[in-house]
Design an enzyme around this catalytic site. Structure first.
Site, PDB file in Angstrom:
ATOM      1  N   ASP A 237       0.710  -1.179  -0.139  1.00 10.89           N
ATOM      2  CA  ASP A 237       0.354   0.039  -0.123  1.00 10.89           C
ATOM      3  C   ASP A 237       0.691   0.867  -0.032  1.00 10.89           C
ATOM      4  O   ASP A 237       0.308   2.615  -0.664  1.00 10.89           O
ATOM      5  CB  ASP A 237      -0.886  -0.112   1.008  1.00 10.89           C
ATOM      6  CG  ASP A 237      -2.187  -0.847   0.868  1.00 10.89           C
ATOM      7  OD1 ASP A 237      -1.458  -1.972   1.408  1.00 10.89           O
ATOM      8  OD2 ASP A 237      -2.654  -0.512   0.313  1.00 10.89           O
ATOM      9  N   ASN A 247       2.048  -2.842   4.060  1.00 15.32           N
ATOM     10  CA  ASN A 247       0.889  -3.617   3.394  1.00 15.32           C
ATOM     11  C   ASN A 247      -0.033  -4.356   4.325  1.00 15.32           C
ATOM     12  O   ASN A 247       0.002  -4.503   5.492  1.00 15.32           O
ATOM     13  CB  ASN A 247       2.008  -5.237   3.266  1.00 15.32           C
ATOM     14  CG  ASN A 247       0.897  -5.674   1.717  1.00 15.32           C
ATOM     15  OD1 ASN A 247      -0.350  -5.005   1.249  1.00 15.32           O
ATOM     16  ND2 ASN A 247       0.751  -7.412   1.554  1.00 15.32           N
TER      17      ASN A 247
HETATM   18  O1  MRU Z   1      -7.652  -3.461   3.169  1.00 16.26           O
HETATM   19  P1  MRU Z   1      -7.210  -3.913   1.295  1.00 16.26           P
HETATM   20  O2  MRU Z   1      -7.495  -4.683   0.765  1.00 16.26           O
HETATM   21  O3  MRU Z   1      -7.667  -2.848   0.759  1.00 16.26           O
HETATM   22  O4  MRU Z   1      -5.603  -3.741   1.466  1.00 16.26           O
HETATM   23  C1  MRU Z   1      -4.996  -4.821  -0.056  1.00 16.26           C
HETATM   24  C2  MRU Z   1      -3.744  -4.634   0.418  1.00 16.26           C
HETATM   25  O5  MRU Z   1      -3.471  -4.684   1.082  1.00 16.26           O
HETATM   26  C3  MRU Z   1      -2.991  -5.184  -0.992  1.00 16.26           C
HETATM   27  O6  MRU Z   1      -1.889  -6.452  -0.626  1.00 16.26           O
HETATM   28  C4  MRU Z   1      -2.375  -3.873  -1.393  1.00 16.26           C
HETATM   29  O7  MRU Z   1      -3.070  -2.590  -1.395  1.00 16.26           O
HETATM   30  C5  MRU Z   1      -1.598  -4.162  -2.663  1.00 16.26           C
HETATM   31  S1  MRU Z   1      -3.297  -4.229  -3.647  1.00 16.26           S
HETATM   32  C6  MRU Z   1      -2.425  -4.123  -5.503  1.00 16.26           C
END
Ligand code: MRU
Length: 340
Positions: A237, A247
């Site tokens: 993220d 992440n």
């Molecule tokens: O809470 P989320 O589902 O939005 O979290 C997503 C993640 O942690 C993913 O691993 C990250 O955003 C990378 S997506 C290519």
């Protein structure tokens, strides 16, 4: 191999934004139609759409919707009229830097616009969307090249087509490597509490006929101890200037476990996820979500701590794969060289 699904997770059609409602997967594939920027903000908050690049792309289309409404009522002052919408979009979720990155890119177009802003803004949002898909394909190839044959991989959360413009980051590498017949086994953590692994990653891989074995998050240690994993592959993220990686919660424990068991740890993320303004991971704002996500089936009266993300220190990361190239043993110098 087909790119994925016959469903587009993010779709702009005839002046409307359509999002595949990820809260309903895998039971239901239903599209939600959005017509205003506040609706887009709410959809990001509620995780109708989730995953860092997908959030950024969605926000970019949100700017188009904001400008459309403002231009209809205040054609001369549409830019000032959409300020509040843009601020609310930026605050929808705090950790994924792709959100503010996409908004900044949309704002950078404003000065070039004369008259109706919609054609210019829509073109930019579509560019952000298409560039993300293209970046994922490049990363897929670069990441797959690092894997040995007969590779067994473990992934966490969902960093796939559902979390991006299409194809995926971590799942893009897995797709490419599977197609190249390098992967013999894909394990996915179920990823408590929201179950992105069990509900989304498993569904997405099975759509592409890639077999997947789910495990409870706490089973990863035993799997590694039994020497059944060669690489851990995850998305991100936000990556800070020194290579620290935010992440999905649980990523850090996987990185610690991987190092203990001499297993390689790969982070796959486009450069839109790299935040050179933060020197290290301790400066990343970590989103905390509602207790209720954790308290399902809990004894009544218990409270919960529910951070959505954690930070993996750069020294536990073997390689970051981006569309501009790979960075082994990431550090500030290497990130600066890539981003220059
Ligand atoms: O809470 P989320 O589902 O939005 O979290 C997503 C993640 O942690 C993913 O691993 C990250 O955003 C990378 S997506 C290519």
């Amino acid at each position: 191999m087909k790119a994925l699904l016959n469903v587009n997770p993010i779709l702009w059609q005839k002046d409307h934004l359509y999002l595949l409602d990820q809260r309903k997967l895998p039971d239901e594939t239903s599209m939600m139609v959005l017509d205003t920027a506040p609706e887009v903000t709410q959809a990001i908050k509620d995780m109708v759409v989730r995953g860092a690049p997908a959030i950024g792309i969605t926000a970019a289309y949100g700017v188009v919707l904001a400008a459309k409404a403002a231009y209809a009522t205040h054609p001369e002052q549409w830019q000032t009229q959409i300020d509040k919408d843009l601020q609310q979009l930026a605050q929808a979720r705090p950790t994924a830097v792709n959100l503010v990155w996409a908004l900044q890119r949309m704002k950078a177009c404003f000065s070039t616009i004369i008259g109706n802003p919609i054609p210019v803004l829509l073109k930019e949002a579509q560019c952000i969307h298409q560039e993300d898909i293209a970046a994922n394909h490049v990363m897929g190839t670069l990441g797959a090249a690092l894997l040995p044959t007969d590779c067994r991989v473990l992934t966490h959360c969902n960093a796939g087509a559902l979390a991006t413009g299409g194809y995926g980051t971590a799942l893009g590498v897995i797709r490419s490597a599977f197609e190249a017949k390098k992967i013999i086994q894909v394990y996915a953590d179920e990823t408590r509490p929201w179950l992105q692994g069990a509900r989304l990653t498993a569904w997405e891989l099975l759509q592409d006929n890639i077999p997947v074995t789910l495990l409870a998050d706490s089973a990863a240690a035993a799997l590694m101890q039994q020497k059944r994993i060669d690489w851990v592959i995850v998305g991100s993220d936000r990556i800070t200037a020194n290579g620290d990686v935010a992440n999905k919660i649980g990523t850090y424990s996987l990185a610690v476990l991987a190092r203990q068991h001499h297993i390689k740890f790969m982070v796959v993320a486009p450069t839109s996820t790299i935040d050179m303004s933060l020197v290290s991971g301790e400066h990343i704002v970590i989103e905390e979500r509602a207790m209720l996500e954790v308290l399902n089936n809990a004894a009544e009266g218990a409270t919960a701590w529910n951070p959505a993300f954690d930070v993996t220190p750069a020294e536990l990361v073997d390689v970051i794969v981006t569309e501009k190239g790979i960075i082994e043993a990431p550090n500030t110098e290497r990130l600066l060289a890539l981003m220059r």
